[in-house]
Design a protein around this motif. Structure first.
Motif, PDB file in Angstrom:
ATOM      1  N   LEU A   1       0.819  -1.209   0.000  1.00 27.58           N
ATOM      2  CA  LEU A   1       0.000   0.000   0.000  1.00 27.58           C
ATOM      3  C   LEU A   1       0.852   1.258   0.000  1.00 27.58           C
ATOM      4  O   LEU A   1       1.900   1.316   0.655  1.00 27.58           O
ATOM      5  CB  LEU A   1      -0.916   0.020   1.233  1.00 27.58           C
ATOM      6  N   HIS A   2       0.389   2.267  -0.695  1.00 29.65           N
ATOM      7  CA  HIS A   2       1.064   3.568  -0.712  1.00 29.65           C
ATOM      8  C   HIS A   2       1.223   4.114   0.706  1.00 29.65           C
ATOM      9  O   HIS A   2       2.293   4.619   1.075  1.00 29.65           O
ATOM     10  CB  HIS A   2       0.244   4.545  -1.563  1.00 29.65           C
ATOM     11  N   SER A   3       0.168   4.032   1.521  1.00 28.93           N
ATOM     12  CA  SER A   3       0.219   4.582   2.878  1.00 28.93           C
ATOM     13  C   SER A   3       1.292   3.902   3.718  1.00 28.93           C
ATOM     14  O   SER A   3       1.928   4.539   4.557  1.00 28.93           O
ATOM     15  CB  SER A   3      -1.148   4.449   3.551  1.00 28.93           C
ATOM     16  N   ASP A   4       1.521   2.614   3.502  1.00 26.82           N
ATOM     17  CA  ASP A   4       2.568   1.914   4.247  1.00 26.82           C
ATOM     18  C   ASP A   4       3.955   2.395   3.821  1.00 26.82           C
ATOM     19  O   ASP A   4       4.803   2.695   4.664  1.00 26.82           O
ATOM     20  CB  ASP A   4       2.451   0.409   4.037  1.00 26.82           C
ATOM     21  N   GLN A   5       4.191   2.475   2.507  1.00 27.01           N
ATOM     22  CA  GLN A   5       5.509   2.905   2.039  1.00 27.01           C
ATOM     23  C   GLN A   5       5.816   4.330   2.461  1.00 27.01           C
ATOM     24  O   GLN A   5       6.978   4.710   2.624  1.00 27.01           O
ATOM     25  CB  GLN A   5       5.597   2.768   0.526  1.00 27.01           C
ATOM     26  N   GLN A   6       4.786   5.132   2.696  1.00 30.13           N
ATOM     27  CA  GLN A   6       4.966   6.511   3.111  1.00 30.13           C
ATOM     28  C   GLN A   6       5.639   6.628   4.485  1.00 30.13           C
ATOM     29  O   GLN A   6       6.171   7.681   4.831  1.00 30.13           O
ATOM     30  CB  GLN A   6       3.614   7.229   3.141  1.00 30.13           C
ATOM     31  N   LEU A   7       5.638   5.566   5.254  1.00 30.40           N
ATOM     32  CA  LEU A   7       6.280   5.621   6.571  1.00 30.40           C
ATOM     33  C   LEU A   7       7.789   5.806   6.457  1.00 30.40           C
ATOM     34  O   LEU A   7       8.452   6.138   7.444  1.00 30.40           O
ATOM     35  CB  LEU A   7       5.964   4.355   7.369  1.00 30.40           C
ATOM     36  N   LEU A   8       8.346   5.643   5.252  1.00 33.61           N
ATOM     37  CA  LEU A   8       9.768   5.901   5.026  1.00 33.61           C
ATOM     38  C   LEU A   8      10.016   7.293   4.445  1.00 33.61           C
ATOM     39  O   LEU A   8      11.139   7.618   4.065  1.00 33.61           O
ATOM     40  CB  LEU A   8      10.367   4.854   4.088  1.00 33.61           C
ATOM     41  N   ALA A   9       8.974   8.121   4.412  1.00 33.97           N
ATOM     42  CA  ALA A   9       9.086   9.410   3.734  1.00 33.97           C
ATOM     43  C   ALA A   9       9.692  10.515   4.594  1.00 33.97           C
ATOM     44  O   ALA A   9       9.994  11.592   4.089  1.00 33.97           O
ATOM     45  CB  ALA A   9       7.714   9.865   3.220  1.00 33.97           C
ATOM     46  N   ALA A  10       9.858  10.289   5.887  1.00 35.31           N
ATOM     47  CA  ALA A  10      10.405  11.334   6.764  1.00 35.31           C
ATOM     48  C   ALA A  10      11.222  10.697   7.875  1.00 35.31           C
ATOM     49  O   ALA A  10      11.057   9.513   8.192  1.00 35.31           O
ATOM     50  CB  ALA A  10       9.278  12.189   7.347  1.00 35.31           C
ATOM     51  N   GLY A  11      12.070  11.523   8.489  1.00 43.93           N
ATOM     52  CA  GLY A  11      13.025  11.004   9.453  1.00 43.93           C
ATOM     53  C   GLY A  11      12.413  10.307  10.648  1.00 43.93           C
ATOM     54  O   GLY A  11      12.864   9.234  11.050  1.00 43.93           O
ATOM     55  N   ALA A  12      11.375  10.909  11.258  1.00 45.75           N
ATOM     56  CA  ALA A  12      10.809  10.348  12.481  1.00 45.75           C
ATOM     57  C   ALA A  12      10.208   8.974  12.237  1.00 45.75           C
ATOM     58  O   ALA A  12      10.494   8.016  12.970  1.00 45.75           O
ATOM     59  CB  ALA A  12       9.761  11.296  13.054  1.00 45.75           C
ATOM     60  N   THR A  13       9.376   8.857  11.210  1.00 48.39           N
ATOM     61  CA  THR A  13       8.756   7.565  10.939  1.00 48.39           C
ATOM     62  C   THR A  13       9.752   6.580  10.342  1.00 48.39           C
ATOM     63  O   THR A  13       9.701   5.388  10.636  1.00 48.39           O
ATOM     64  CB  THR A  13       7.545   7.732  10.002  1.00 48.39           C
ATOM     65  N   GLU A  14      10.679   7.062   9.524  1.00 51.57           N
ATOM     66  CA  GLU A  14      11.690   6.170   8.960  1.00 51.57           C
ATOM     67  C   GLU A  14      12.530   5.536  10.057  1.00 51.57           C
ATOM     68  O   GLU A  14      12.829   4.337  10.024  1.00 51.57           O
ATOM     69  CB  GLU A  14      12.597   6.929   7.988  1.00 51.57           C
ATOM     70  N   GLY A  15      12.903   6.333  11.042  1.00 46.72           N
ATOM     71  CA  GLY A  15      13.694   5.795  12.137  1.00 46.72           C
ATOM     72  C   GLY A  15      12.961   4.711  12.901  1.00 46.72           C
ATOM     73  O   GLY A  15      13.552   3.695  13.296  1.00 46.72           O
TER      74      GLY A  15
END
Length: 327
Positions: free
Chosen positions: A267-281
């Motif tokens: 899902l697009h919404s799941d992959q978006q969790l890598l789009a910024a530092g806080a969620t990527e970490g």
């Protein structure tokens, strides 16, 4: 017996501490030991039916978890998602996030019948059944157990409009996801860890088709190619075809985060969790620390299951989970 009571006391203290920040609408906190005196057979009855349903169809575990999530995100955890439409309101079952998608209503009906028989009466709410069934589904598929705060009452109405506006869509970007969770009093960490519930289950083609044909730069090429056979164009062809949300859809594990890190989120919404530092970490942390994911997921489920519950006279205990009493 004494050991069991001791465990229950500790579990209640932990669950109460987690739930106090989201007390019920009339100020009464939920209580993990709510049915200990009212009907001690209630939770075992729920667990038995859930285990039977998941043994027959492992996918049902994810479906019951999703029912609880979609219930709680619409005006709180009040069992409103279970109500059929009536002349006085249009319910949530046919809202855009739910139509031809949410399932497991027949299992909830079976649980209700079993619980009423075990308790010799109508004493367990449908909202509590949803919360306990979600936990038991997670455990049945290898996930963590946790003490479910209990004592919810059932709503007397439902809202299709609220469901359309409140449940996060699989097409949301990260900002929309963060905003949606914040509107429910849930943090960025809650967003990342509860999204990990996608370690279980499948999604319909209609939820990920655009990702296959319009987002190839953010999706692993080999996965995109294989999924196009499952989810062809144009829209309407194969809309209900299913693909797993992670490589092990019937096992609660950390594979979901590994998929994100390899650009293999369905899902697009799941992959978006890598789009910024806080969620990527956080994604990288949970991908490397599956036990931390299990612990934090259990705690986040307690917080989510405590969203704006009804208690006391502010709700009812439905005799039929699909209908308001007296209808």
């Amino acid at each position: 017996m004494m050991a069991s009571r001791g465990y229950c006391f500790v579990a209640c203290v932990v669950a109460l501490a987690l739930a106090l920040l989201a007390t019920a609408s009339n100020g009464q906190p939920l209580d993990a030991c709510f049915y200990d005196k009212v009907c001690p057979a209630a939770l075992p009855a729920i667990k038995t039916v859930v285990e039977q349903a998941v043994a027959v169809e492992p996918r049902m575990g994810a479906s019951l978890l999703r029912l609880h999530f979609h219930d709680c995100f619409v005006n709180g955890c009040d069992g409103s998602i279970l109500l059929d439409d009536t002349p006085s309101f249009t319910g949530e079952k046919n809202a855009a996030p739910n139509a031809n998608s949410v399932r497991g209503f027949d299992v909830i009906d079976r649980i209700k019948d079993a619980v009423d028989a075990a308790c010799r009466g109508n004493v367990v709410s449908c909202a509590d059944i949803l919360a306990a069934a979600a936990r038991d589904s997670i455990v049945a598929l290898g996930g963590p157990s946790y003490a479910v705060p209990l004592g919810r009452r059932d709503s007397r109405t439902a809202s299709q409009a609220a469901a359309n506006n409140s449940i996060p869509a699989p097409t949301l970007d990260l900002g929309g996801l963060v905003s949606n969770f914040a509107s429910h009093g849930l943090s960025v960490q809650d967003l990342v860890v509860l999204s990990g519930g996608h370690t279980l289950g499948f999604s319909r083609c209609t939820n990920f088709r655009d990702r296959l044909y319009n987002e190839t730069a953010t999706l692993d090429a080999s996965l995109a190619a294989s999924l196009r056979a499952v989810c062809p164009r144009p829209a309407g062809d194969g809309d209900d075809n299913l693909a797993p949300l992670d490589p092990t859809p019937a096992r609660f594990d950390g594979a979901y985060y590994g998929s994100l890190l390899r650009s293999k989120a369905l899902l697009h919404s799941d992959q978006q969790l890598l789009a910024a530092g806080a969620t990527e970490g956080l994604v990288r942390f949970y991908g490397a620390n599956p036990e931390a994911f299990r612990r934090d997921f259990a705690e986040a489920m307690v917080r989510m299951s405590s969203l704006a519950p009804l208690t006391g006279s502010s709700g009812e205990i439905r005799a039929n989970c699909r209908k308001v009493n007296g209808y």
